[in-house]
Motif scaffolding. Sequence first.
Motif, PDB file in Angstrom:
ATOM      1  N   ASN A   1       0.480  -1.211  -0.004  1.00 17.24           N
ATOM      2  CA  ASN A   1      -0.046   0.115   0.477  1.00 17.24           C
ATOM      3  C   ASN A   1       1.081   1.421   0.205  1.00 17.24           C
ATOM      4  N   LYS A   2       1.233   1.392  -1.512  1.00 18.88           N
ATOM      5  CA  LYS A   2       2.284   2.580  -1.405  1.00 18.88           C
ATOM      6  C   LYS A   2       1.431   4.155  -0.773  1.00 18.88           C
ATOM      7  N   GLN A   3       0.123   4.428  -0.819  1.00 21.57           N
ATOM      8  CA  GLN A   3      -0.478   5.495  -0.259  1.00 21.57           C
ATOM      9  C   GLN A   3       0.030   5.213   1.042  1.00 21.57           C
ATOM     10  N   TRP A   4      -0.231   4.462   1.988  1.00 26.55           N
ATOM     11  CA  TRP A   4      -0.515   4.610   3.253  1.00 26.55           C
ATOM     12  C   TRP A   4       1.252   4.710   3.398  1.00 26.55           C
ATOM     13  N   ALA A   5       1.670   4.123   2.860  1.00 23.45           N
ATOM     14  CA  ALA A   5       3.536   4.373   3.380  1.00 23.45           C
ATOM     15  C   ALA A   5       3.965   5.924   2.479  1.00 23.45           C
ATOM     16  N   LYS A   6       3.326   6.368   2.096  1.00 27.81           N
ATOM     17  CA  LYS A   6       3.161   8.346   1.512  1.00 27.81           C
ATOM     18  C   LYS A   6       3.377   8.689   2.923  1.00 27.81           C
ATOM     19  N   PHE A   7       1.832   8.579   3.814  1.00 28.81           N
ATOM     20  CA  PHE A   7       1.024   9.191   4.729  1.00 28.81           C
ATOM     21  C   PHE A   7       2.148   8.989   5.514  1.00 28.81           C
ATOM     22  N   ASN A   8       2.859   8.222   5.759  1.00 25.73           N
ATOM     23  CA  ASN A   8       3.095   7.541   7.417  1.00 25.73           C
ATOM     24  C   ASN A   8       4.784   7.818   6.918  1.00 25.73           C
ATOM     25  N   GLY A   9       5.011   8.309   5.998  1.00 25.08           N
ATOM     26  CA  GLY A   9       6.323   8.888   5.326  1.00 25.08           C
ATOM     27  C   GLY A   9       7.507   7.762   5.362  1.00 25.08           C
ATOM     28  N   ILE A  10       7.538   6.731   4.788  1.00 21.90           N
ATOM     29  CA  ILE A  10       8.120   5.598   4.609  1.00 21.90           C
ATOM     30  C   ILE A  10       8.440   5.570   3.276  1.00 21.90           C
ATOM     31  N   GLY A  11       9.466   5.740   2.766  1.00 20.86           N
ATOM     32  CA  GLY A  11       9.803   6.206   1.786  1.00 20.86           C
ATOM     33  C   GLY A  11      10.132   4.716   1.242  1.00 20.86           C
ATOM     34  N   PHE A  12      11.306   4.350   0.411  1.00 22.38           N
ATOM     35  CA  PHE A  12      11.917   2.819  -0.493  1.00 22.38           C
ATOM     36  C   PHE A  12      13.306   2.820  -1.390  1.00 22.38           C
ATOM     37  N   ASP A  13      14.240   1.747  -0.829  1.00 23.45           N
ATOM     38  CA  ASP A  13      15.178   1.636  -1.471  1.00 23.45           C
ATOM     39  C   ASP A  13      14.988   1.445  -3.162  1.00 23.45           C
ATOM     40  N   ALA A  14      16.148   1.504  -3.920  1.00 23.72           N
ATOM     41  CA  ALA A  14      16.636   0.952  -4.746  1.00 23.72           C
ATOM     42  C   ALA A  14      15.457   0.353  -5.390  1.00 23.72           C
ATOM     43  N   ASP A  15      15.594  -1.030  -5.108  1.00 17.58           N
ATOM     44  CA  ASP A  15      14.859  -2.344  -5.325  1.00 17.58           C
ATOM     45  C   ASP A  15      13.481  -2.359  -4.583  1.00 17.58           C
ATOM     46  N   GLY A  16      12.972  -0.995  -4.596  1.00 19.32           N
ATOM     47  CA  GLY A  16      11.698  -1.325  -3.577  1.00 19.32           C
ATOM     48  C   GLY A  16      11.042  -2.021  -2.960  1.00 19.32           C
ATOM     49  N   ALA A  17      12.305  -1.767  -1.752  1.00 18.55           N
ATOM     50  CA  ALA A  17      11.875  -2.906  -0.334  1.00 18.55           C
ATOM     51  C   ALA A  17      12.119  -1.232   0.767  1.00 18.55           C
ATOM     52  N   PRO A  18      11.229  -1.276   1.420  1.00 13.12           N
ATOM     53  CA  PRO A  18      10.520  -0.067   2.065  1.00 13.12           C
ATOM     54  C   PRO A  18      11.499   0.487   3.215  1.00 13.12           C
ATOM     55  N   ASN A  19      11.984   1.354   3.330  1.00 10.85           N
ATOM     56  CA  ASN A  19      13.366   1.966   4.509  1.00 10.85           C
ATOM     57  C   ASN A  19      12.854   1.947   6.006  1.00 10.85           C
TER      58      ASN A  19
ATOM     59  N   ALA B   1      10.217   3.238   8.909  1.00 10.39           N
ATOM     60  CA  ALA B   1       8.946   2.378   9.987  1.00 10.39           C
ATOM     61  C   ALA B   1       9.822   2.565  10.962  1.00 10.39           C
ATOM     62  N   TYR B   2      10.316   2.836  11.825  1.00  8.16           N
ATOM     63  CA  TYR B   2      11.054   3.211  12.564  1.00  8.16           C
ATOM     64  C   TYR B   2      10.239   4.273  13.636  1.00  8.16           C
ATOM     65  N   GLN B   3      11.455   5.372  12.457  1.00  5.47           N
ATOM     66  CA  GLN B   3      11.095   6.732  12.409  1.00  5.47           C
ATOM     67  C   GLN B   3       9.049   7.468  12.933  1.00  5.47           C
ATOM     68  N   SER B   4       8.717   6.531  11.977  1.00  3.15           N
ATOM     69  CA  SER B   4       7.083   6.563  11.712  1.00  3.15           C
ATOM     70  C   SER B   4       6.370   5.998  13.456  1.00  3.15           C
ATOM     71  N   TRP B   5       7.345   4.940  13.486  1.00  4.19           N
ATOM     72  CA  TRP B   5       6.844   4.578  15.326  1.00  4.19           C
ATOM     73  C   TRP B   5       7.419   5.040  16.067  1.00  4.19           C
ATOM     74  N   GLN B   6       8.472   5.895  16.050  1.00  6.61           N
ATOM     75  CA  GLN B   6       9.079   7.338  17.333  1.00  6.61           C
ATOM     76  C   GLN B   6       7.453   7.739  17.385  1.00  6.61           C
ATOM     77  N   GLN B   7       6.884   8.639  16.604  1.00  5.40           N
ATOM     78  CA  GLN B   7       6.370   9.723  16.261  1.00  5.40           C
ATOM     79  C   GLN B   7       5.044   9.487  16.678  1.00  5.40           C
ATOM     80  N   GLY B   8       4.996   7.952  17.235  1.00  5.71           N
ATOM     81  CA  GLY B   8       3.095   7.612  17.227  1.00  5.71           C
ATOM     82  C   GLY B   8       2.552   6.801  16.356  1.00  5.71           C
TER      83      GLY B   8
END
Length: 72
Positions: free
Chosen positions: A34-52, A56-63
């Motif tokens: 769900n790329k839209q969910w990732a964008k909303f939560n500030g989760i980017g992707f690496d060159a291979d398309g895997a979530p950063n 994800a850790y920073q998103s957890w830190q922010q609640g």
Amino acid sequence: MEVSFGGPTHSADAEVLSDEDTVIRLSEAIARHNKQWAKFNGIGFDADGAPNRADAYQSWQQGCVIIRLRVR
């Protein structure tokens, strides 16, 4: 609670998951599908398309929490 996925309404139980390991692991899994969910939560992707993972850790830190629904 009552939920609907575009059809009939069903009863469901909700569980809030908030521990670091679970939220990061599930955030990465959700972001892959769900790329839209990732964008909303500030989760980017690496060159291979895997979530950063750092995002994800920073998103957890922010609640960020994950709500698991168990439909009955």
